[in-house]
Design a protein around this motif. Sequence first.
Motif, PDB file in Angstrom:
ATOM      1  N   GLU A 114       0.193  -2.685  -0.216  1.00 38.07           N
ATOM      2  CA  GLU A 114      -0.971  -1.943   0.259  1.00 38.07           C
ATOM      3  C   GLU A 114      -2.213  -2.756  -0.093  1.00 38.07           C
ATOM      4  O   GLU A 114      -2.413  -3.126  -1.256  1.00 38.07           O
ATOM      5  N   VAL A 115      -3.022  -3.058   0.904  1.00 35.48           N
ATOM      6  CA  VAL A 115      -4.190  -3.906   0.696  1.00 35.48           C
ATOM      7  C   VAL A 115      -5.461  -3.134   1.027  1.00 35.48           C
ATOM      8  O   VAL A 115      -5.440  -2.126   1.744  1.00 35.48           O
ATOM      9  N   ASP A 116      -6.571  -3.643   0.506  1.00 34.29           N
ATOM     10  CA  ASP A 116      -7.880  -3.049   0.754  1.00 34.29           C
ATOM     11  C   ASP A 116      -8.373  -3.493   2.128  1.00 34.29           C
ATOM     12  O   ASP A 116      -8.381  -4.694   2.438  1.00 34.29           O
ATOM     13  N   THR A 117      -8.783  -2.552   2.950  1.00 30.96           N
ATOM     14  CA  THR A 117      -9.250  -2.881   4.305  1.00 30.96           C
ATOM     15  C   THR A 117     -10.772  -2.872   4.429  1.00 30.96           C
ATOM     16  O   THR A 117     -11.308  -3.072   5.523  1.00 30.96           O
ATOM     17  N   GLU A 118     -11.483  -2.670   3.332  1.00 31.22           N
ATOM     18  CA  GLU A 118     -12.942  -2.594   3.405  1.00 31.22           C
ATOM     19  C   GLU A 118     -13.577  -3.926   3.806  1.00 31.22           C
ATOM     20  O   GLU A 118     -14.656  -3.954   4.387  1.00 31.22           O
TER      21      GLU A 118
END
Length: 711
Positions: A114-118
């Motif tokens: 799960e990665v940060d999409t910001e």
Amino acid sequence: MKKKIKPKHRQRKRNHLSFRLNVLFFVVFLLFSALILRLGFVQIVEGETFVNELASTTNATERHDAPRGVMYDRYGHVVVDNQLELSVTYTNPSRTTKAQTMLEIAQDLEPLIEVDTERVTPRDKRDYILLTMSEEDRYKLVTREERRDLDGPSSEYQLEIERITDEQIDRLSSQELQVAAIYREMARGYANSPQRIKQRITDEEAHVISENLDRLPGIDIARHSSRTYPYGDSFHSFFGSTSQIPSERVDYYLSRGYERSDIVGTSYLEAQYEEVLRGQKAVVESVTKREGTRTIDSTVNERLGQRGNDLVLTLDMELQQRLEDIIDQEIRKSGNSFILDRSAYAVLMDPRTGDILAMAGFWDPAGRERDSYADHIGNVNKAFEMGSSVKAASVLTGFHAGVASPGTRFNDRPIYLPQTPPKRSWNTSGFGWIDDRRALEQSSNVYMFEIGMRMANCYYTAPNTRCGWTTGSGGTIERAYQEVRNSFSQFGLGSETGIDLPSYSSGLTGGSESGGNLLDLMIGQYDNYTTLQLAQYIATIANDGYRMEPRLVREIRNPSTIQDEQGAVVQKFEPTILNRIDMSDAHISRVQQGLRDVMTRGTARANFGNASYQPAGKTGTAQVKVAVGQGDYRRVVDGNTQSLVGYAPFNNPEIAFAVVVPDVRLGSNGGRQGIAQEISKSALEAYFELKDSRNGAKPIDEPLLEEVNID
């Protein structure tokens, strides 16, 4: 005449030499022939075999980052440490790798992490949409006529990007955004250089990825370390930060053996001592030979890495924590005393060595939410008008210029100059005839005005008397400015402090060099200085005129292999004298006595008159105007910047200090006076208490973990 006959033995010798040369040439010919035959055999007969063998041999080199060196305070407390973590990386094997291939890998990796999409920008989203479109749909984005008018593929691609609508972006699912975020990081990497996709993966993520590495070409799990701060925000900003090499510095670091994806120090101590703190990478080289699908030989060569060298700082972390608590308590106690922002800054240093013992700042900007009020770095990059705290430099400047001497008396009364508001001391009626010691003790403005005026050839005798000073290039006023600033710079006011940081402020000079502003310069209400410059100035006087270079690092040590022990000393930094002020010992001693009078009989006697540690110092209050409000409600509020400088003990100084509290309301408007004095008093008491008894610095419950910028 008889014919000469050559001896037979000489003729035989010559024939024998010719024979040997012929044999040698023949042997050389045979050797070259054999070499040519062998090369032909290898290339023609066995060439295909060797090509196949080469194709079946793989050579993989992995470089594992080594932790950076740790930082200790002067008493051996670890103040900057490392924490091991795992990251997912992607190594692009070739510059020609197709974007579609990387996208497929990103799609396979997405369910596993799960990665940060910001950080995914609108442009990243458009790139992703183009990659996932069918050729038919993508072809429809640009008409045939438009393609004829375009310059080439890059222009066509740019036009395709522009044709992606906001509605298409809004329709992207959370899963697609995750894939776009992974692809974004993969595409940012360089060929044969690991690119971090996600830092600090969980153990569960590491296990799942490890089980699927065979179907994720280029994906790997790498060991990294992040900085941790056992004492949280204490002195944190001075430790500095780390990140991937900034784009504008890539060539610089590549020329020094770095890789593009390396983590480097980018500010303050991390940047200043990058070459020291940088670790030596571990290198693992794997050579594998295959025959078909069978591995016939495999060798691994490993070169061990090593943690970077350690820094031993001049910092006293226990004193630092005490100073931070003191400032925090005093600022909060002051309530609405501040015009807009609540802030305060303090520096404690050893005047004999230049060691920075503690340096703390507090900043609470009005109307802004902050997780932390720590602003330690403000001590070196924020400059203020310091007020009367600089008057010791003014008196010594007058002595050196010959316009005053120990015991010289001036009449402290209001001064009226043409086109200049009345100039007077805080005691509006004046102090009458006073000498230099009394002027420091009671913080006379007029005494300093007289020094400045006389340096500019102005001898004020009666109201409205015109001075003999002249303006313009080469005028007496211009020469006085230059002489005063040159003198002040000897103390560190308005000049570089020399502290071992990559960047800091050297203060600000005022603009218009008029006669009235010259008088303001003499009382610290024209040029701006940093709190560190103020501390260096008073430390120079405490150290009998020797200006020491402020320093944050005392030693460089090898990394230790034993827990809780420091390694061997690699380099020890000795105290550095920057200059000796161009004033006599007698003049310096005279001013030192005046600074002692300030604490015992003058403007600071209420807080320091009975102090057992026998301080000397100078108070300061600079008038300021602060604009508040917006639009029709905007107005200017009068206030002051409080400051106090000093050292102790008077006869054998071992600590010098400077405290600055900007933009405090006037007492008539509810501002609390004496904040700088209260902070200074508590700080000195803390220093001398710690000389007798120490409990050790107190680490926070959960060490602060640095967020490394991988952009």
